[in-house]
Design a protein around this motif. Structure first.
Motif, PDB file in Angstrom:
ATOM      1  N   ALA A  14       0.852  -1.202   0.000  1.00 30.81           N
ATOM      2  CA  ALA A  14       0.000   0.000   0.000  1.00 30.81           C
ATOM      3  C   ALA A  14       0.888   1.252   0.000  1.00 30.81           C
ATOM      4  N   GLN A  15       1.961   1.235   0.761  1.00 30.10           N
ATOM      5  CA  GLN A  15       2.876   2.378   0.829  1.00 30.10           C
ATOM      6  C   GLN A  15       3.575   2.609  -0.508  1.00 30.10           C
ATOM      7  N   PHE A  16       4.048   1.505  -1.123  1.00 32.37           N
ATOM      8  CA  PHE A  16       4.737   1.633  -2.424  1.00 32.37           C
ATOM      9  C   PHE A  16       3.790   2.190  -3.494  1.00 32.37           C
ATOM     10  N   VAL A  17       2.542   1.680  -3.485  1.00 32.20           N
ATOM     11  CA  VAL A  17       1.557   2.156  -4.473  1.00 32.20           C
ATOM     12  C   VAL A  17       1.314   3.655  -4.270  1.00 32.20           C
ATOM     13  N   ALA A  18       1.153   4.067  -3.010  1.00 31.18           N
ATOM     14  CA  ALA A  18       0.887   5.485  -2.715  1.00 31.18           C
ATOM     15  C   ALA A  18       2.078   6.347  -3.125  1.00 31.18           C
ATOM     16  N   ASP A  19       3.288   5.904  -2.821  1.00 27.40           N
ATOM     17  CA  ASP A  19       4.485   6.688  -3.150  1.00 27.40           C
ATOM     18  C   ASP A  19       4.695   6.763  -4.661  1.00 27.40           C
ATOM     19  N   TRP A  20       4.397   5.645  -5.340  1.00 29.06           N
ATOM     20  CA  TRP A  20       4.563   5.647  -6.804  1.00 29.06           C
ATOM     21  C   TRP A  20       3.629   6.666  -7.466  1.00 29.06           C
ATOM     22  N   GLN A  21       2.404   6.738  -6.935  1.00 26.87           N
ATOM     23  CA  GLN A  21       1.431   7.708  -7.495  1.00 26.87           C
ATOM     24  C   GLN A  21       1.968   9.133  -7.379  1.00 26.87           C
ATOM     25  N   LYS A  22       2.753   9.417  -6.320  1.00 31.52           N
ATOM     26  CA  LYS A  22       3.316  10.761  -6.121  1.00 31.52           C
ATOM     27  C   LYS A  22       4.301  11.117  -7.232  1.00 31.52           C
ATOM     28  N   THR A  23       4.892  10.123  -7.865  1.00 30.18           N
ATOM     29  CA  THR A  23       5.874  10.400  -8.912  1.00 30.18           C
ATOM     30  C   THR A  23       5.194  10.881 -10.191  1.00 30.18           C
ATOM     31  N   GLY A  24       3.915  10.558 -10.348  1.00 32.80           N
ATOM     32  CA  GLY A  24       3.187  10.953 -11.546  1.00 32.80           C
ATOM     33  C   GLY A  24       3.649  10.188 -12.793  1.00 32.80           C
ATOM     34  N   GLN A  25       4.461   9.168 -12.636  1.00 30.87           N
ATOM     35  CA  GLN A  25       4.993   8.421 -13.787  1.00 30.87           C
ATOM     36  C   GLN A  25       4.166   7.160 -14.063  1.00 30.87           C
ATOM     37  N   THR A  26       4.335   6.599 -15.287  1.00 33.19           N
ATOM     38  CA  THR A  26       3.814   5.270 -15.599  1.00 33.19           C
ATOM     39  C   THR A  26       4.942   4.479 -16.248  1.00 33.19           C
ATOM     40  N   ILE A  27       5.020   3.235 -15.934  1.00 29.60           N
ATOM     41  CA  ILE A  27       6.088   2.409 -16.522  1.00 29.60           C
ATOM     42  C   ILE A  27       5.777   2.085 -17.990  1.00 29.60           C
ATOM     43  N   LEU A  28       4.512   1.843 -18.265  1.00 34.28           N
ATOM     44  CA  LEU A  28       4.134   1.435 -19.634  1.00 34.28           C
ATOM     45  C   LEU A  28       3.924   2.627 -20.577  1.00 34.28           C
ATOM     46  N   GLY A  29       3.975   3.778 -20.042  1.00 25.89           N
ATOM     47  CA  GLY A  29       3.888   4.981 -20.890  1.00 25.89           C
ATOM     48  C   GLY A  29       2.479   5.320 -21.298  1.00 25.89           C
TER      49      GLY A  29
END
Ligand code: G3P
Length: 219
Positions: free
Chosen positions: A204-219
């Protein structure tokens, strides 16, 4: 360590097979009765779904009938492991079927002496019931330790220790520590193996922190 599922519920079997972590299936007459399905049809369907041994138990208790039943079950698929009870007649059937190349699972094993007999009869698997021993105040896992220790002394014994009557994840972990080859578990226990609250919290923490980056891996 191989994981088998101890069930006759085809939906559970399909779902667990899809994980890629399922190595086989065990059934018994009680599970077949619970399923309400035709036994022979169900075994054939399970063999289509799972790439591994599928234990199907004989119903008779006398040698001649068990042997006939075992031959019929074995004809369903080369994946069928004919399950026979650990009785003198059952072991005689085990010897006869294993000699012609049929896998046999000797079930209802409750002592090391019985496990030695199963190995001598050429069983592919012996099924000691740890939960049922625990239920009567005996150390089920102690029996697994004894059988593993004994089998290791004799390289000619090719029988795999299939830990059965598994009730919780610690049975699986303890059996793995002892070097048992297989654990067969109800679907509920397999599902419990995956879980840990720190995994859920961390994800849950990783998902929340990743959203803060505003990035997507698949583009
Ligand atoms: O299928 C044999 C064994 O796993 C049964 O377990 O829970 O009925 O003691 P249980």
């Amino acid at each position: 360590m191989k994981f088998f599922v101890d069930t006759a519920d085809l939906n559970d079997i399909k779902e667990l097979a899809a994980t890629g972590l399922l190595d086989g299936v065990t059934t018994n007459p009680s599970l077949i009765a619970k399923s309400g399905r035709n036994f022979l049809d169900l075994v054939a369907e399970i063999c289509e779904v799972v790439d591994g041994p599928v234990s199907a138990e004989v119903a008779a208790t006398d040698f001649e009938t068990m042997l006939k039943e075992g031959r019929k079950l074995a004809k369903i698929s080369p994946r069928v492991a004919v399950k026979v009870p650990l009785t003198p007649a059952g072991l005689k059937v085990c010897k006869a079927l294993s000699t012609i190349g049929t896998m046999v699972n000797v079930t209802l094993c409750f002592s090391a002496a019985q496990a030695i007999l199963a190995a001598k009869a050429g069983a592919s698997f012996v099924s000691p019931f740890v939960g049922r021993l625990d239920d009567v105040g005996t150390d089920g896992m102690g029996l697994i330790a004894e059988i593993c220790q004994i089998y290791k002394q004799y390289p000619s014994f090719t029988t795999e220790v299939l830990v059965a009557s598994v009730r919780h994840p610690m049975h699986v972990v303890e059996a793995a520590k002892l070097g048992a080859h297989v654990a067969t578990m109800p679907p509920s226990v397999i599902r419990l193996l995956f879980g840990h609250p720190l995994t859920d919290k961390g994800l849950a923490q990783f998902v929340a922190d990743w959203q803060k980056t505003g990035q997507t891996i698949l583009g």
